[in-house]
Design a protein around this motif. Structure first.
Motif, PDB file in Angstrom:
ATOM      1  N   GLN A  90      13.383 -39.392 -13.253  1.00 21.24           N
ATOM      2  CA  GLN A  90      12.526 -39.334 -12.074  1.00 21.24           C
ATOM      3  C   GLN A  90      12.830 -38.095 -11.217  1.00 21.24           C
ATOM      4  OE1 GLN A  90      12.175 -43.021  -9.874  1.00 21.24           O
ATOM      5  NE2 GLN A  90      12.706 -44.212 -11.693  1.00 21.24           N
ATOM      6  N   ALA A  91      14.112 -37.740 -11.109  1.00 18.46           N
ATOM      7  CA  ALA A  91      14.487 -36.565 -10.316  1.00 18.46           C
ATOM      8  C   ALA A  91      13.963 -35.282 -10.954  1.00 18.46           C
ATOM      9  CB  ALA A  91      16.011 -36.497 -10.165  1.00 18.46           C
ATOM     10  N   GLU A  92      14.017 -35.202 -12.289  1.00 18.01           N
ATOM     11  CA  GLU A  92      13.562 -33.990 -12.973  1.00 18.01           C
ATOM     12  C   GLU A  92      12.062 -33.775 -12.824  1.00 18.01           C
ATOM     13  OE1 GLU A  92      14.904 -34.303 -16.955  1.00 18.01           O
ATOM     14  OE2 GLU A  92      17.020 -33.927 -16.472  1.00 18.01           O
ATOM     15  N   LYS A  93      11.313 -34.870 -12.621  1.00 15.00           N
ATOM     16  CA  LYS A  93       9.876 -34.713 -12.415  1.00 15.00           C
ATOM     17  C   LYS A  93       9.591 -33.919 -11.133  1.00 15.00           C
ATOM     18  CE  LYS A  93       8.432 -38.879 -14.895  1.00 15.00           C
ATOM     19  NZ  LYS A  93       7.768 -40.201 -14.782  1.00 15.00           N
ATOM     20  N   TRP A  94      10.515 -34.021 -10.196  1.00 16.01           N
ATOM     21  CA  TRP A  94      10.375 -33.287  -8.932  1.00 16.01           C
ATOM     22  C   TRP A  94      11.299 -32.065  -8.886  1.00 16.01           C
ATOM     23  CZ3 TRP A  94       6.563 -34.493  -5.626  1.00 16.01           C
ATOM     24  CH2 TRP A  94       5.950 -35.736  -5.781  1.00 16.01           C
ATOM     25  N   TYR A  95      11.791 -31.668 -10.039  1.00 11.76           N
ATOM     26  CA  TYR A  95      12.633 -30.469 -10.178  1.00 11.76           C
ATOM     27  C   TYR A  95      13.899 -30.554  -9.322  1.00 11.76           C
ATOM     28  CZ  TYR A  95       8.224 -28.809 -12.089  1.00 11.76           C
ATOM     29  OH  TYR A  95       7.072 -28.691 -12.821  1.00 11.76           O
ATOM     30  N   LEU A  96      14.457 -31.771  -9.264  1.00  7.72           N
ATOM     31  CA  LEU A  96      15.700 -31.982  -8.532  1.00  7.72           C
ATOM     32  C   LEU A  96      16.863 -32.082  -9.513  1.00  7.72           C
ATOM     33  CD1 LEU A  96      14.539 -34.664  -5.934  1.00  7.72           C
ATOM     34  CD2 LEU A  96      14.721 -32.197  -5.619  1.00  7.72           C
ATOM     35  N   LYS A  97      18.049 -31.744  -9.020  1.00 11.42           N
ATOM     36  CA  LYS A  97      19.265 -31.852  -9.820  1.00 11.42           C
ATOM     37  C   LYS A  97      20.245 -32.745  -9.083  1.00 11.42           C
ATOM     38  CE  LYS A  97      18.873 -27.328 -12.050  1.00 11.42           C
ATOM     39  NZ  LYS A  97      19.525 -26.004 -12.305  1.00 11.42           N
ATOM     40  N   LEU A  98      20.445 -33.967  -9.620  1.00 16.07           N
ATOM     41  CA  LEU A  98      21.361 -34.917  -9.002  1.00 16.07           C
ATOM     42  C   LEU A  98      22.786 -34.669  -9.478  1.00 16.07           C
ATOM     43  CD1 LEU A  98      19.230 -38.190  -9.304  1.00 16.07           C
ATOM     44  CD2 LEU A  98      19.259 -36.489  -7.466  1.00 16.07           C
ATOM     45  N   GLN A  99      23.723 -35.035  -8.616  1.00 15.48           N
ATOM     46  CA  GLN A  99      25.138 -34.890  -8.955  1.00 15.48           C
ATOM     47  C   GLN A  99      25.856 -36.217  -8.725  1.00 15.48           C
ATOM     48  OE1 GLN A  99      26.663 -31.676  -6.586  1.00 15.48           O
ATOM     49  NE2 GLN A  99      25.732 -30.087  -7.858  1.00 15.48           N
ATOM     50  N   THR A 100      26.871 -36.462  -9.549  1.00 17.24           N
ATOM     51  CA  THR A 100      27.663 -37.686  -9.426  1.00 17.24           C
ATOM     52  C   THR A 100      29.130 -37.319  -9.248  1.00 17.24           C
ATOM     53  OG1 THR A 100      27.928 -37.832 -11.834  1.00 17.24           O
ATOM     54  CG2 THR A 100      26.063 -38.998 -10.860  1.00 17.24           C
ATOM     55  N   ASP A 101      29.849 -38.183  -8.547  1.00 18.00           N
ATOM     56  CA  ASP A 101      31.289 -38.007  -8.343  1.00 18.00           C
ATOM     57  C   ASP A 101      32.004 -39.176  -9.000  1.00 18.00           C
ATOM     58  OD1 ASP A 101      33.796 -37.380  -7.569  1.00 18.00           O
ATOM     59  OD2 ASP A 101      33.397 -37.328  -5.409  1.00 18.00           O
ATOM     60  N   VAL A 102      32.559 -38.941 -10.186  1.00 13.64           N
ATOM     61  CA  VAL A 102      33.189 -40.021 -10.948  1.00 13.64           C
ATOM     62  C   VAL A 102      34.421 -40.554 -10.228  1.00 13.64           C
ATOM     63  CG1 VAL A 102      34.177 -40.616 -13.196  1.00 13.64           C
ATOM     64  CG2 VAL A 102      32.300 -38.989 -13.073  1.00 13.64           C
ATOM     65  N   SER A 103      35.049 -39.709  -9.414  1.00 11.03           N
ATOM     66  CA  SER A 103      36.268 -40.156  -8.729  1.00 11.03           C
ATOM     67  C   SER A 103      35.991 -41.302  -7.757  1.00 11.03           C
ATOM     68  CB  SER A 103      36.912 -38.984  -7.988  1.00 11.03           C
ATOM     69  OG  SER A 103      36.018 -38.474  -7.003  1.00 11.03           O
ATOM     70  N   ASN A 142       6.151 -40.878  -8.962  1.00  7.31           N
ATOM     71  CA  ASN A 142       4.836 -40.251  -8.906  1.00  7.31           C
ATOM     72  C   ASN A 142       3.740 -41.210  -8.493  1.00  7.31           C
ATOM     73  OD1 ASN A 142       4.898 -41.795 -11.148  1.00  7.31           O
ATOM     74  ND2 ASN A 142       4.348 -40.185 -12.616  1.00  7.31           N
ATOM     75  N   GLU A 143       4.056 -42.525  -8.411  1.00  5.16           N
ATOM     76  CA  GLU A 143       3.051 -43.487  -7.963  1.00  5.16           C
ATOM     77  C   GLU A 143       3.155 -43.688  -6.453  1.00  5.16           C
ATOM     78  OE1 GLU A 143       3.444 -47.053 -10.118  1.00  5.16           O
ATOM     79  OE2 GLU A 143       2.942 -46.174 -12.071  1.00  5.16           O
ATOM     80  N   GLY A 144       4.348 -44.072  -5.978  1.00  5.01           N
ATOM     81  CA  GLY A 144       4.504 -44.320  -4.550  1.00  5.01           C
ATOM     82  C   GLY A 144       4.751 -43.031  -3.782  1.00  5.01           C
ATOM     83  N   GLY A 145       5.490 -42.104  -4.396  1.00  2.08           N
ATOM     84  CA  GLY A 145       5.808 -40.837  -3.729  1.00  2.08           C
ATOM     85  C   GLY A 145       6.993 -40.990  -2.802  1.00  2.08           C
ATOM     86  N   SER A 146       7.653 -39.913  -2.547  1.00  2.00           N
ATOM     87  CA  SER A 146       8.789 -39.902  -1.636  1.00  2.00           C
ATOM     88  C   SER A 146       8.525 -38.855  -0.571  1.00  2.00           C
ATOM     89  CB  SER A 146      10.080 -39.581  -2.395  1.00  2.00           C
ATOM     90  OG  SER A 146      11.146 -39.411  -1.493  1.00  2.00           O
ATOM     91  N   GLU A 147       8.646 -39.276   0.676  1.00  2.00           N
ATOM     92  CA  GLU A 147       8.366 -38.358   1.781  1.00  2.00           C
ATOM     93  C   GLU A 147       9.335 -37.191   1.773  1.00  2.00           C
ATOM     94  OE1 GLU A 147       7.973 -38.443   6.662  1.00  2.00           O
ATOM     95  OE2 GLU A 147       8.449 -40.266   5.521  1.00  2.00           O
ATOM     96  N   LEU A 148      10.620 -37.492   1.492  1.00  2.00           N
ATOM     97  CA  LEU A 148      11.616 -36.420   1.468  1.00  2.00           C
ATOM     98  C   LEU A 148      11.320 -35.422   0.362  1.00  2.00           C
ATOM     99  CD1 LEU A 148      14.225 -35.180   2.457  1.00  2.00           C
ATOM    100  CD2 LEU A 148      15.480 -36.736   0.937  1.00  2.00           C
ATOM    101  N   LEU A 149      10.984 -35.950  -0.821  1.00  2.17           N
ATOM    102  CA  LEU A 149      10.690 -35.063  -1.939  1.00  2.17           C
ATOM    103  C   LEU A 149       9.424 -34.256  -1.669  1.00  2.17           C
ATOM    104  CD1 LEU A 149      11.544 -37.330  -4.994  1.00  2.17           C
ATOM    105  CD2 LEU A 149      12.884 -35.465  -4.050  1.00  2.17           C
ATOM    106  N   ASN A 150       8.442 -34.900  -1.052  1.00  6.99           N
ATOM    107  CA  ASN A 150       7.211 -34.175  -0.712  1.00  6.99           C
ATOM    108  C   ASN A 150       7.496 -33.037   0.255  1.00  6.99           C
ATOM    109  OD1 ASN A 150       5.583 -35.770  -2.332  1.00  6.99           O
ATOM    110  ND2 ASN A 150       5.179 -37.267  -0.710  1.00  6.99           N
ATOM    111  N   LYS A 151       8.343 -33.334   1.239  1.00  2.28           N
ATOM    112  CA  LYS A 151       8.695 -32.274   2.187  1.00  2.28           C
ATOM    113  C   LYS A 151       9.453 -31.152   1.492  1.00  2.28           C
ATOM    114  CE  LYS A 151       8.901 -35.131   6.371  1.00  2.28           C
ATOM    115  NZ  LYS A 151       9.767 -35.630   7.469  1.00  2.28           N
ATOM    116  N   THR A 152      10.354 -31.573   0.576  1.00  6.74           N
ATOM    117  CA  THR A 152      11.128 -30.562  -0.161  1.00  6.74           C
ATOM    118  C   THR A 152      10.222 -29.682  -1.004  1.00  6.74           C
ATOM    119  OG1 THR A 152      13.012 -32.071  -0.238  1.00  6.74           O
ATOM    120  CG2 THR A 152      13.028 -30.213  -1.775  1.00  6.74           C
ATOM    121  N   VAL A 153       9.275 -30.334  -1.692  1.00  2.76           N
ATOM    122  CA  VAL A 153       8.342 -29.576  -2.525  1.00  2.76           C
ATOM    123  C   VAL A 153       7.483 -28.658  -1.666  1.00  2.76           C
ATOM    124  CG1 VAL A 153       6.364 -29.763  -4.067  1.00  2.76           C
ATOM    125  CG2 VAL A 153       8.322 -31.270  -4.377  1.00  2.76           C
TER     126      VAL A 153
END
Length: 297
Positions: A90-103, A142-153
């Protein structure tokens, strides 16, 4: 914001996942219980057992429980990977790169916070889950949309337009700079050609001047040689004239002596006087000529 620091929608998704995990955990525990129950029903039929028999039963039970637990842990790992895959897709559809902290997965404080959250949501509450919390899968963005992602885009698109405008400006400036460079190169070539022509003309003028100087030098040397020859000629003439003068003087002396001898003869005296007068005139002429040829001091 709730206890986990998420908004309501994401917290409901967490609750759904925890419900699924609790269900899988319950199945695993039931499987372990059934292993012990099977052992009781199949092997514990006698009142006494030898040590070897007890060891054999425990080894068999350990093998079964180990297999069940390992299978469940592997399945849990794969399930978590699939969940991460959904989020990352889902993140890649909006060209986002998520990060995780295993620690953070071993942070006791955060784990206790999750445990308290689970306890408050499932143990202390007897309310049934609402229909909104029960979802078969994550709702695609892509159905409901995200306000933050829309603003980012929107921000990215605006930045992209700015970059395009800046790129066009830079391209225009680069084109103008290239044109100016071409003009300067042409002017430089023309200047070099002019300088080359001027240098050639200067070389030709220098050559002509050198030739003129050489010719004048030759003429001067020739004139000097001619002057030397004329001087020698004049000196020779002077010497000859001096000899002639001496000869005339000698003749004059002789004539005077003869005049003295014939002094008593009037006619002879007259003739001698005329001769003497002529000789004097000749001497004067000779002196005048001699003075012309004598060198000046």
């Amino acid at each position: 914001m709730a206890e986990l620091g998420l908004n309501e929608h994401h917290q409901n998704e967490v609750i759904n996942y925890m419900r699924f995990a609790r269900f899988k955990r319950g199945l695993c525990l039931k499987t372990v219980d059934s292993c012990f129950q099977d052992l009781k029903e199949s092997r514990l039929v006698e009142e006494t057992f030898t040590v070897d028999e007890v060891i054999d039963m425990l080894d068999g039970l350990r093998t079964v429980v180990h297999s069940e637990v390992e299978s469940e842990l592997i399945n849990t790992t794969y399930t978590n990977v699939l969940l991460l895959r959904q989020l990352f897709s889902q993140a890649e559809k909006w060209y986002l790169k998520l990060q995780t902290d295993v620690s953070d997965l071993e942070n006791r404080e955060l784990l206790e916070q999750v445990a308290e959250f689970e306890k408050s949501e499932f143990t202390s509450s007897n309310k049934k889950p609402s229909a909104d919390l029960i979802k078969p899968k994550l709702a695609p963005l892509n159905e409901g949309g995200s306000e933050l992602l829309n603003k980012t885009v929107a921000c990215l698109q605006e930045e992209n337009e700015k970059l395009k405008t800046r790129l066009k400006t830079i391209e225009t400036q680069a084109t103008a700079a290239l044109d100016e460079k071409s003009k300067l190169e042409k002017s430089l070539k023309d200047l070099q050609m002019i300088q080359g022509d001027q240098k050639t003309n200067a070389n030709q003028d220098i050559t002509e001047l050198e030739n003129k100087v050489a010719a004048l030098k030759c003429q001067f040397e020739k004139t000097l040689n001619d002057s030397t020859a004329n001087r020698k000629f004049l000196e020779e003439n002077l010497v000859t004239t001096k000899h002639d003068l001496l000869k005339v003087q000698d003749q004059l002396s002789t004539a005077e002596k003869e005049l003295e001898k014939k002094f008593q003869q009037t006619a002879a005296y007259r003739n001698m006087k005329e001769i003497l007068t002529k000789k004097n005139e000749q001497i004067k002429d000779l002196r005048k000529k001699l003075s012309k040829y004598e060198p000046e001091d």
